[in-house]
Design a protein around this motif. Structure first.
Motif, short mmCIF file in Angstrom:
data_model
loop_
_atom_site.label_atom_id
_atom_site.label_comp_id
_atom_site.label_asym_id
_atom_site.label_seq_id
_atom_site.Cartn_x
_atom_site.Cartn_y
_atom_site.Cartn_z
N GLY A 24 58.97 40.20 20.04
CA GLY A 24 60.02 40.79 20.84
C GLY A 24 61.41 40.38 20.38
O GLY A 24 62.40 41.00 20.74
N LEU A 57 73.64 42.63 19.25
CA LEU A 57 72.84 43.46 20.14
C LEU A 57 71.60 42.69 20.61
O LEU A 57 71.24 42.68 21.79
N ILE A 58 70.96 42.05 19.64
CA ILE A 58 69.74 41.30 19.95
C ILE A 58 70.06 40.06 20.76
O ILE A 58 69.34 39.71 21.70
N GLY A 88 70.56 40.97 24.29
CA GLY A 88 69.26 41.28 24.91
C GLY A 88 68.48 40.03 25.25
O GLY A 88 67.83 39.96 26.29
N GLN A 89 68.54 39.04 24.38
CA GLN A 89 67.84 37.78 24.66
C GLN A 89 68.43 37.12 25.90
O GLN A 89 67.71 36.58 26.74
N HIS A 96 70.04 38.64 28.40
CA HIS A 96 69.66 39.44 29.58
C HIS A 96 68.25 39.06 30.06
O HIS A 96 68.02 38.85 31.24
N GLY A 97 67.33 39.02 29.11
CA GLY A 97 65.94 38.75 29.48
C GLY A 97 65.76 37.35 30.04
O GLY A 97 65.02 37.15 31.00
#
Lengths: 789, 266, 157
Positions: free
Chosen positions: A515, A680-681, A684-685, A687-688
């Motif tokens: 992921g 971007l990644i 996302g990390q 956020h998760g």
């Protein structure tokens, strides 16, 4: 943070560019290949018999009725694995007690043999031609149990009956770190002491893909292959080979194909996968096992589960002078693969936080209970440490009548203090904690909080704000130190770069992506470093048959350690390439520069591309005599320190005073991850991670009842954060590059889950008028707090 | 899932006859509760009789004072029915709170009502609106339909064909969802019929029921403040991980206040 | 028993026991493994497909219930050369990480946008009630769906 620019606008695909992930194409079209998507002709299906009680003696297993069912091929018991000479599932980190004695590991056979110690522990394996038949047969296995007294309540475990003979008070170890006497002195001299009792709730990881495996045995060669949902296939091979003794490493191949999330839970070596690969060899047919979600709840390693008393000593100005922490950590029924290290070396060492507290002392009682094993779950020890530090700092600020941001600021380690040696064994290399704090306060509009609070009050909602200034440690290192401290494996990572003859690049990494987007970010790193097109770089991972070694993905280490290994390997490729290029240009090696994929002869307009050099390396017609052909280099990178991501998280919540419902209405995260490869990644990390932290703070709780039965055994009862539980997150970064790895990166995978629980609970506490409640802040609990209970 | 025989009758009478001739049969409607239960091997009917092919149990008919919903009507068809939205909007609103979109695309009103899950939403409407449940043999008053936990007035083999909802002057539904499963911890529907108030409660006790204490008070004084005087005893209420009986009793009052505020347009 | 239905426009007649689930038919009989199973209580939504144009959880539909229906799976909405706008938006917005929930999430998102014009970000969040993602925190999923729905993301409170 990153305004999303479309891929077309962003031509740059190197370091720092928000490159859209290449792995996404297969996932959004349904073409991903997860373990359960792989089948073998003639495969059998496995179902496990699991202990229905938390602590039993297994007196007799009668499988005759199960075996009589058409389609059932075999029933294997835990005892048969023991009789076959298989070793125990080991714990990979030996922790010493404060008196110098080694921790005591409870015997942990690959499947329960004579006793079972938690509900859901597998003790027999049924193999059948179809899954339906296997499940039906598992119900027909007739087992006689003698129920034994179970130890379920962590708070009273050490005074309860010993679960294991020879393990007194159910303690695996009593670990301590820091200077006890100096800390005691600090408390004796303190102007003010704040005391706080804290619970860090048990969490159940729930990666969306349940664990699964497909075990195969090749009769002709004696080779074993195990497809499995692993974050670290080489580690799994090492353990299955060296400790469990399934087969020698060279006869055992572990493949972790696409893996649907891990969060730590897929690091560990479990009963089911072990039993399946063993049985595949026994019965000489492929065997498939896929966990039901209910099995995941029962038998995946859980996370957290601490009870802590913390005390903070301050002088008359509010400067921290001492921190004393005593924690009872639930290890569950067995020491899982890294279960011992999480509440010790990954927890106690982080208790300095971002502050110059000169004296710290921590004691941890690692405690066995008749519950599922507890091990690393996103953050692993650091969320627990941050929760202690950031909750007690907030409490202290309230007691002193100071603004929580001011009290933090006053005690922060300053940029000029680095490298900063903490009293709990770490040396922070770099950071600028106030920069993150300032930015976060600005983003949340800290000054404007009272207006928002007043507006909420008009709607009948009580609004609260909470901060957490966290530090964490990623890329556990260096190996030598960790091994001295009890680690059973090294903590380096391997990487290999193969320049192919036609100029494309195959990159092999021991890291594993489930992921995190390695196929994209690692390609960015390598293409940037070698000056080749991003599209010409392919990243390969997750197969012990394709890369020589690796330690896998955990602890936010992939880029800092695995990415650094690739940087070193790329440097070697360039160095060899320089020699080849020099020969091609009839020059001296030191006259050749390398930049943007071109080897250039100094003070000339002569150059050759790295692709031309690669071709020459594989077709060595005119080639240096002292050089081997080929252009493939590998590296093992062993960092000389941890990396130390840090930042400030701020949460705002609104409490419905009538129902007790807490809504997370705003969340700001400002993190310092060092240099960023793909924003971007990284976003996302974060956020998760924040979502998981919000889950811990407000929703998630793995609860065993007094009889040792898991009450939260499905998504019907265990509250997973859903889209409508969460707000949009606002994230940004500050940058102090890591000083000791070639990328200057620190790691971003866990920070979201580390800072957010404390920030959210501080906000809840604030909203409730400084009333402290335990996580998770569920509606009824909050309602009772509002009522003054 | 245990094996079973599957049948898909074309009429109610065929369904009933299949039911009578099977060992341990069950009717299958939307399957949103039954199929998960069977998957977990907690139910093992010998025969499943699928009601989806029976024209008599589907369709929506709306007149000025009555909304008739065929038992096989899926939740989202109630959510999206322009006629129901116009005449009995509380029913569309309530249906829109059931489960999730995927569940609403499969689940049916008849299946939900026949199951009498203590935390289902529709029963609040059946009770709160004073609906009449029709079967192949008879009609059953909404007040007498739900008997206990997963127990209704239906006889074995009896099939709900449709449900008639009288149209109130105004009505509102408020739900406190279970944070994990999203079922109703408590749901309260309040409806006004020509000056008479009905209050239907789901989630709190073993099955949906009317809150007669609230009705009495509200029939005298239709204000939110009037509800403050009502005692909601928690005796016999459900208690679980997410809500004790005491908390549920409190939530009944809060949801009632909110539903009434909605009804009054406050 | 024999069941005839269409999947992604293609007619199939299969012979399976009645206690077979739609998701098993898709994954095992038809080898369409893009549809995933993430739970056993019909909660997670990873198995979401379209049945006669409506999003349903394929783990909670029995094979015999399929007679005469049309099923659309993630494999049927677009491929890597010709992505469905929702697929493209998920990639563009980094709305997936491990990818396991993604097919179900995309199928539900398509149903949501088709049936509900003018979605705002709160409505999108509510519309994802039946789909669990453990990786993304939903932030980018909401953004991706909003970009397709042409709804403005809700302003930060």
């Amino acid at each position: 943070m990153s305004e999303v620019v479309s891929q077309a606008e962003s031509e740059n695909q190197g370091i720092g560019a928000p490159v859209r992930r290449r792995e996404d194409l297969r996932f959004i079209t349904g073409d991903g290949r997860y373990t359960d998507d792989i089948n073998q002709p003639g495969q059998l299906y496995a179902a496990f018999c699991r202990s229905p009680y938390p602590r039993v003696r297994i007196d007799n297993i009668d499988a005759s009725e199960a075996l009589a069912l058409p389609g059932v091929v075999a029933v294997y018991t835990g005892q048969q694995l023991v009789d076959d000479g298989l070793g125990d599932l080991p714990c990979g980190w030996m922790v010493k007690s404060k008196d110098g004695t080694e921790m005591i590991s409870a015997p942990h056979p690959p499947m329960a043999a004579t006793v079972a110690n938690y509900v859901g522990e597998p003790y027999a394996l049924v193999l059948a031609e179809t899954l339906q038949i296997a499940k039906q047969a598992a119900e027909l296995v007739d087992t006689d149990f003698t129920e034994l007294n179970a130890v379920v309540d962590l708070a009273h475990a050490s005074g309860s009956e010993n679960i294991y003979e020879g393990i007194e008070n159910n303690l695996a170890y009593e670990w301590a770190l820091g200077d006890e006497d100096a800390t005691k002195m600090a408390f004796a001299r303190a102007a003010h002491v704040t005391t706080l009792d804290l619970t860090n709730n048990r969490l159940i990881p729930n990666a969306l893909e349940p664990r699964a495996c497909l075990g195969m045995y090749e009769r002709g060669t004696g080779d074993y292959t195990l497809y499995t949902t692993s974050q670290n296939p080489h580690l799994e091979r090492l353990v299955l080979s060296a400790f469990v003794q399934i087969a020698p490493e060279h006869k055992l191949r572990i493949i972790a194909p696409d893996v649907g999330g891990g969060f730590g839970s897929k690091i560990f070596i479990y009963s089911e996968e072990t039993s399946v690969i063993w049985a595949a060899g026994k019965i000489k047919r492929p065997i498939k096992w896929v966990a039901d979600r209910s099995e995941s709840f029962l038998a995946d390693a859980h996370g957290r589960d601490h009870i802590t008393r913390a005390e903070l000593a301050m002088d008359e100005m509010g400067r921290f002078t001492g921190l004393r922490v005593k924690t009872t950590a639930n290890l569950g029924a067995y020491l899982s693969t890294f279960g011992s290290s999480v509440p010790t070396y990954l927890y106690g060492t982080l208790l300095a936080g971002q502050y110059k507290t000169p004296n710290i002392y921590v004691e941890v009682q690692g405690t066995y209970t008749n519950t599922a094993p507890v091990d690393a779950y996103r953050g692993a020890g650091r969320p627990e440490a941050t929760y202690v530090v950031e909750r007690i700092v907030d409490q202290a600020a309230r007691e002193l009548g100071k603004d929580p941001a001011d009290l933090r600021r006053m005690n922060m380690i300053q940029p000029e203090d680095f490298p900063y040696e903490t009293p709990v064994a770490l040396t922070y290399d770099t950071g600028n904690y106030e920069a993150s704090l300032d930015k976060a306060l600005e983003m949340i509009d800290y000054a404007g909080f009272e207006a928002r609070q007043a507006e909420a009050a008009e709607r009948g909602k009580r609004r609260g704000i909470g901060l957490a200034c966290y530090i964490e440690a990623c890329g556990l290192a260096p190996s030598k130190l960790a091994i001295q401290l009890g680690a059973g494996v090294g903590l380096y990572e391997s990487g290999e770069i193969r320049m192919n003859p036609t100029g494309s690049v195959s990159v092999f990494t021991g890291s594993h992506s489930h992921g995190q987007g390695h196929e994209t970010t690692f390609a960015q790193v390598v293409s940037d470093k070698l000056g080749v097109s991003y599209d010409d770089v392919e990243v390969i991972h997750g197969d012990t048959g394709r890369m020589e070694f690796g330690l896998g993905t955990y602890g936010s280490r992939s880029l800092a350690v695995g990415g650094s290994a690739l940087m070193v390997a790329a440097e070697k490729v360039i160095e060899k390439g320089r020699k080849i290029a020099a020969h091609m240009m009839q020059a001296q090696v030191d006259q050749v520069d390398f930049e943007n994929g071109q080897f250039t002869l100094q003070d000339s307009n002569q150059s050759v591309s790295i692709q031309e050099v690669a071709f020459a390396a594989y077709v060595p017609a005119d080639y240096p005599e002292d050089l081997e052909p080929g252009l493939t280099e590998k590296a093992f990178y062993d960092p000389n320190n941890f990396t130390y991501p840090a930042g400030t998280h701020v949460a705002e919540v609104e409490v419905d005073l009538e129902t007790g419902v807490v809504q997370l209405v705003d969340f700001v995260a400002v993190d310092d991850f060092g240099h960023i490869i793909n924003p971007l990644i990284v976003d996302g990390q974060v956020h998760g991670g924040v979502a998981q932290g919000a889950g811990q703070a407000l929703m998630e709780h793995g609860i065993y009842d007094e009889y040792g039965q898991l009450q939260t055994g499905s998504f019907m009862d265990y509250t997973m954060p859903r889209a409508d539980d969460l707000p949009d997150f606002r994230v940004d970064t500050t940058v102090t590059p890591c000083t000791h790895n070639p990328l200057g990166v620190k790691g971003c995978g866990e920070a979201g889950a580390i800072g957010s629980p404390a920030a959210i609970m501080n906000a809840v506490t604030h909203a409730l008028g400084n009333k402290d409640i335990s996580m998770p802040a569920t509606p009824e609990k909050v309602w009772r707090a509002i009522r003054g209970e | 899932m245990y094996p079973f025989n599957y049948h898909k009758p074309a009429s109610v009478s065929e369904a009933v006859s299949l039911f009578r001739n099977a060992d341990d049969p069950m009717y299958l409607s939307g399957g949103m509760t039954l199929i998960p239960t069977m998957k977990q091997r907690l139910a093992a009917p010998t025969d499943l009789i699928d009601l989806s092919g029976i024209p008599e149990v589907s369709g929506i008919e709306v007149s000025a004072d009555r909304v008739r919903v065929g038992a096989f009507t899926r939740h989202n068809d109630v959510v999206r029915s322009p006629e129901i939205n116009k005449t009995l909007p509380v029913l569309s609103h309530l249906a829109g709170l059931i489960g999730d979109n995927q569940v609403r695309n499969r689940g049916t009103i008849g299946g939900s009502v026949a199951n009498s899950d203590p935390s289902a939403d529709y029963p609040a409407a059946v009770v709160g609106l004073g609906a009449t449940v029709y079967t192949q043999d008879r009609s059953i008053s909404g007040d007498e339909f739900f008997l206990n936990l997963f127990e209704t007035a239906l006889h074995p083999g009896e099939i709900i064909t449709h449900i008639d909802f009288p149209v109130p002057t105004r009505a509102a539904y408020q739900k406190f969802p279970n944070p994990a499963s999203r079922y109703a911890v408590v749901g309260v529907l309040i409806a006004e019929f020509a000056g008479t108030i009905r209050v239907g409660v789901t989630g709190a006790g073993p099955c949906a029921c009317r809150a007669s204490g609230m009705e009495e008070v509200l029939n005298q004084n239709l204000t939110v403040a009037a509800l403050d005087a009502v005692e909601v005893p928690d005796a016999g209420f459900n208690s679980d991980l997410h809500a004790s009986a005491e908390y549920r009793a409190h939530l009944v009052k809060v949801m009632a206040r909110r539903a009434l505020a909605d009804l009054l347009g406050q | 028993m024999k069941v005839s239905f269409k999947v992604n426009g293609q007619a199939h007649e299969i012979d399976v026991p009645p206690n077979t689930l739609l998701v098993e038919v898709l994954r095992e009989t038809l080898e369409l493994t893009g549809t995933h199973v993430g739970c056993d209580t019909s909660q997670c939504g990873a198995c979401t497909v379209h049945l006669d144009g409506r999003a349903v959880k394929s783990c909670t539909v029995l094979a015999p219930q399929l007679d005469g229906v049309e099923v659309t799976t993630i494999e049927g909405i677009g491929d890597s050369e010709n992505l469905h706008p929702m697929q493209a938006a998920f990639r563009e917005c980094h709305a997936l990480q491990c990818g396991f929930c993604t097919p179900g999430m995309i199928m539900q998102a398509i149903d949501l946008v088709e049936k509900n014009p003018g979605l705002d970000s709160q409505a999108i969040r509510e519309g994802l009630e039946g789909n669990i993602c453990r990786c993304t925190g939903y932030h980018n999923i909401v953004r991706a769906i909003a970009s397709v729905a042409d709804a403005k993301p809700a302003s930060v409170k």
